[in-house]
Design an enzyme around this catalytic site. Structure first.
Site, short mmCIF file in Angstrom:
data_model
loop_
_atom_site.label_atom_id
_atom_site.label_comp_id
_atom_site.label_asym_id
_atom_site.label_seq_id
_atom_site.Cartn_x
_atom_site.Cartn_y
_atom_site.Cartn_z
N LYS A 153 19.74 19.18 39.77
CA LYS A 153 19.86 19.85 40.08
C LYS A 153 18.90 20.80 40.31
O LYS A 153 18.36 21.54 39.55
CB LYS A 153 21.59 20.36 39.54
CG LYS A 153 22.08 21.40 40.43
CD LYS A 153 23.31 22.04 39.93
CE LYS A 153 22.58 23.13 39.04
NZ LYS A 153 21.75 24.30 41.08
N GLU A 228 15.12 24.46 27.62
CA GLU A 228 13.90 25.31 27.47
C GLU A 228 13.98 26.82 27.89
O GLU A 228 14.75 26.89 29.47
CB GLU A 228 12.80 24.68 28.63
CG GLU A 228 12.76 22.98 27.96
CD GLU A 228 11.09 23.38 27.10
OE1 GLU A 228 11.30 24.28 26.55
OE2 GLU A 228 11.27 22.35 26.97
N CYS A 262 8.67 31.80 31.59
CA CYS A 262 9.31 32.09 30.87
C CYS A 262 7.83 32.46 29.18
O CYS A 262 8.42 33.01 28.35
CB CYS A 262 10.73 30.86 29.95
SG CYS A 262 9.62 29.50 30.30
N GLU A 352 14.69 39.63 28.02
CA GLU A 352 13.41 38.79 28.80
C GLU A 352 13.34 39.82 30.07
O GLU A 352 14.70 39.17 31.37
CB GLU A 352 13.98 37.20 28.67
CG GLU A 352 12.63 36.35 30.00
CD GLU A 352 13.35 35.71 29.96
OE1 GLU A 352 14.56 35.24 29.95
OE2 GLU A 352 11.90 34.29 30.07
P1 NDP Z 1 20.57 30.19 35.03
O1 NDP Z 1 20.29 29.61 33.91
O2 NDP Z 1 21.80 31.19 35.84
O3 NDP Z 1 19.60 28.77 36.29
C1 NDP Z 1 18.44 28.24 36.02
C2 NDP Z 1 19.51 26.87 36.18
O4 NDP Z 1 21.15 27.00 35.80
C3 NDP Z 1 19.23 26.79 37.88
O5 NDP Z 1 19.68 25.39 38.04
C4 NDP Z 1 21.26 27.59 37.83
O6 NDP Z 1 21.71 26.84 38.79
C5 NDP Z 1 21.58 26.08 36.74
N1 NDP Z 1 23.26 26.88 36.03
C6 NDP Z 1 23.60 28.09 36.40
N2 NDP Z 1 25.10 27.97 36.07
C7 NDP Z 1 25.10 26.56 34.95
C8 NDP Z 1 26.45 26.64 34.68
N3 NDP Z 1 27.30 26.90 34.50
N4 NDP Z 1 26.21 24.86 34.20
C9 NDP Z 1 25.05 24.25 34.36
N5 NDP Z 1 23.79 25.09 35.04
C10 NDP Z 1 23.69 26.19 35.39
O7 NDP Z 1 19.07 30.94 35.52
P2 NDP Z 1 19.42 32.42 36.70
O8 NDP Z 1 17.94 31.73 37.81
O9 NDP Z 1 20.38 33.55 36.60
O10 NDP Z 1 17.79 33.62 36.20
C11 NDP Z 1 18.65 34.54 34.78
C12 NDP Z 1 17.25 34.81 33.87
O11 NDP Z 1 17.21 33.78 33.66
C13 NDP Z 1 16.40 35.69 34.41
O12 NDP Z 1 16.12 36.68 34.56
C14 NDP Z 1 15.43 34.67 33.23
O13 NDP Z 1 15.79 35.51 32.13
C15 NDP Z 1 16.00 33.53 33.28
N6 NDP Z 1 15.66 31.90 33.23
C16 NDP Z 1 15.13 31.44 32.59
C17 NDP Z 1 14.13 30.68 32.86
C18 NDP Z 1 12.81 29.54 31.95
O14 NDP Z 1 12.41 29.40 32.60
N7 NDP Z 1 13.40 29.43 30.68
C19 NDP Z 1 14.37 30.51 34.37
C20 NDP Z 1 14.84 31.16 35.13
C21 NDP Z 1 15.57 32.05 34.57
P3 NDP Z 1 22.24 27.79 40.44
O15 NDP Z 1 21.05 28.35 40.13
O16 NDP Z 1 22.10 27.14 41.30
O17 NDP Z 1 23.54 28.43 40.49
#
Ligand code: NDP
Length: 450
Positions: A153, A228, A262, A352
């Site tokens: 996904k 992660e 990250c 972050e």
């Molecule tokens: P999320 O954690 O919301 O998104 C990461 C993935 O999880 C996306 O594919 C998202 O889907 C999915 N997701 C969202 N909600 C759920 C759920 N309830 N159950 C299962 N999967 C879910 O990150 P954001 O995109 O909102 O980013 C927010 C913050 O997270 C950033 O500002 C940053 O601080 C951190 N982040 C850290 C990352 C890393 O590399 N460690 C990467 C991205 C974000 P969809 O987007 O399609 O809704």
């Protein structure tokens, strides 16, 4: 429902896609389930050959994939090319790992004891928008090498490269149903994947908040989970370091991918005796970061991923701004490279930011440097700049993070383990370590008694 995918550098739509819901997710899980016995039974040599073919196709289509990623994420094209090269190398690595992930024979009385590495079954892979194809490949490589089938996904903001990769996997000869991509909202299809009774494991990269929900959702079915999550890594600059080198490298450790990384070393900790000199050098090198059109070969930093994310990032800049760079005029979710003097208790140093904002924090001595580096709920990466080898090792052992570098800011390599301590998650990606997260150890005793 239709999903409109935007280019964050132009704010223009680049694709319209059908969004999946629960039903489509369940269908993808059924396809993965049907494909599992066949994929698990593929001979070791053939599984390796198929992964190698996929690596070759990624190389053949490297420019196309890099352009998709650059347009969908707003990444500079040069960086996107490097990421696609890594994706190919990841599949090459795991093609080579298929027959090297073997069991043991253990001395026991009365017979022979052997272990096997069995696949888990269906793995749900949930990936973010910052490095969409790279992070997908870090999970796909070991999952497929171990004989699992997968439902991937991608983030709704950046689904395009995953969809293209799935086509290339079929072209490589990987059977239908082994790699399934579902584009839909995380809170709907992501959550269903986490809770689905037929899914054996969730490998998740994203925010710590959603990661905690993934753990909770996986508990009812005792799913394997690897996470992660976020980071707030420290770049420790000691007075005896090569300050010119450290200052030249530091901006790229925070502003690369517009800070949406990250591993970003977003807390720059500087020994007070060299504070003025280092900050002067850092401002100069930050001013040299080329921000602009991601399709321009010389661009080093593009825009943020979305308007909403830009609002979040700007909420962190309210303190003592030491430097603020420039951004292009016109459309695009731009945010300038920003250096802020802070204390480790400030919000900009604790959370972050996930944008091009670095917190500069002074320290007195080695003990305070270690204490500040560890004073965070996160523990993903970090850097230590010093010419004293013994100090480098002392500090490296004392800092609670999963990935560190000395006199360098690089943390990610195909062959080496990557992952976090504390609230940065658990489990390791990349290298041979990742295979542990996609297989179970089976122990078998064979009696040799007459
Ligand atoms: P999320 O954690 O919301 O998104 C990461 C993935 O999880 C996306 O594919 C998202 O889907 C999915 N997701 C969202 N909600 C759920 C759920 N309830 N159950 C299962 N999967 C879910 O990150 P954001 O995109 O909102 O980013 C927010 C913050 O997270 C950033 O500002 C940053 O601080 C951190 N982040 C850290 C990352 C890393 O590399 N460690 C990467 C991205 C974000 P969809 O987007 O399609 O809704």
């Amino acid at each position: 429902m239709t999903l409109t995918v935007l280019n964050p550098a132009t704010e223009q739509p680049i694709a319209e896609l059908e969004q999946a819901g629960i039903e489509e997710l369940d269908e993808a899980v059924s396809r993965a389930e049907a494909a599992f016995p066949g994929w698990r039974a593929v001979s070791v040599a053939d599984r390796a050959r198929l992964l190698r073919r996929l690596a070759g196709l990624v190389e053949e289509h490297a420019e196309e994939l890099a352009r998709i990623e650059s347009q969908n994420v707003g990444k500079p094209i040069a960086g996107a090319r490097g990421e696609v090269a890594m994706v190919a190398n990841v599949f090459h690595f795991y093609a080579g790992a298929v027959d090297k992930h073997h069991g043991e024979t253990i001395p026991v009385d009365g017979g022979v004891d052997v272990t096997f590495r069995e696949p888990l079954g269906i793995c749900g892979l949930i990936v973010p928008w910052n490095f969409p194809l790279n992070i997908a490949s870090w999970k796909l490589g070991p999952a497929l090498a171990c004989g699992n089938t997968v439902v991937l996904k991608p983030a709704e903001l950046t689904p395009l490269s995953a969809l293209r990769l799935a086509e290339l996997a079929l072209e490589a000869g990987i059977p239908e149903g082994v790699l399934n991509v579902v584009v839909g909202p995380g809170r709907v299809v992501g959550q269903r994947l986490v809770e689905h009774p037929d899914v054996a494991k969730i490998a998740f990269t994203g925010s710590t908040e959603v990661g905690a929900g993934v753990m909770r959702g996986a508990a009812d079915t005792i799913k394997r989970v690897s996470l992660e999550l976020g980071g707030k890594s420290a770049n420790l600059v000691f007075a005896d370091a090569d300050l010119e080198r450290a200052a030249a490298a530091a901006p790229y450790a925070v502003f690369d991918n517009a800070g949406q990384d990250c591993c970003a070393r977003s807390r720059i900790l500087v020994q007070r005796t060299v504070w003025d000199r280092f900050v002067g050098l850092l401002v100069d090198s930050t001013a040299g970061v080329r921000v602009g059109d991601p399709s321009d070969e010389s661009t080093e930093m593009g825009p943020l991923i979305s308007a909403q994310h830009r609002e979040t990032v700007s909420s962190y800049v309210d303190g003592n701004v030491v430097y603020r760079g420039n951004t292009p005029e016109g459309p695009g979710f731009w945010f300038p490279c920003t250096l802020v003097e802070a204390s480790n208790d400030d919000r900009v140093a604790r959370e972050e930011v996930f944008g091009p904002v670095a917190a500069l924090i002074p320290f007195e001595d080695e003990a305070e440097a270690i204490a500040l580096a560890n004073d965070t709920p996160y523990g993903l990466s970090g850097s230590i700049w010093t010419r004293d080898g013994a100090r480098a090792l002392r500090v490296a052992r004392a800092v609670d993070t999963g990935v560190l570098s000395v006199n360098s800011n690089s943390s990610v390599r195909v062959a080496t383990p990557f992952g976090g301590f504390k609230q940065s998650g658990f489990g390791r990606e990349l290298g041979m370590h990742a295979l542990e997260g996609y297989s179970e150890v089976k122990n078998l005793f064979l009696s040799t008694e007459a």
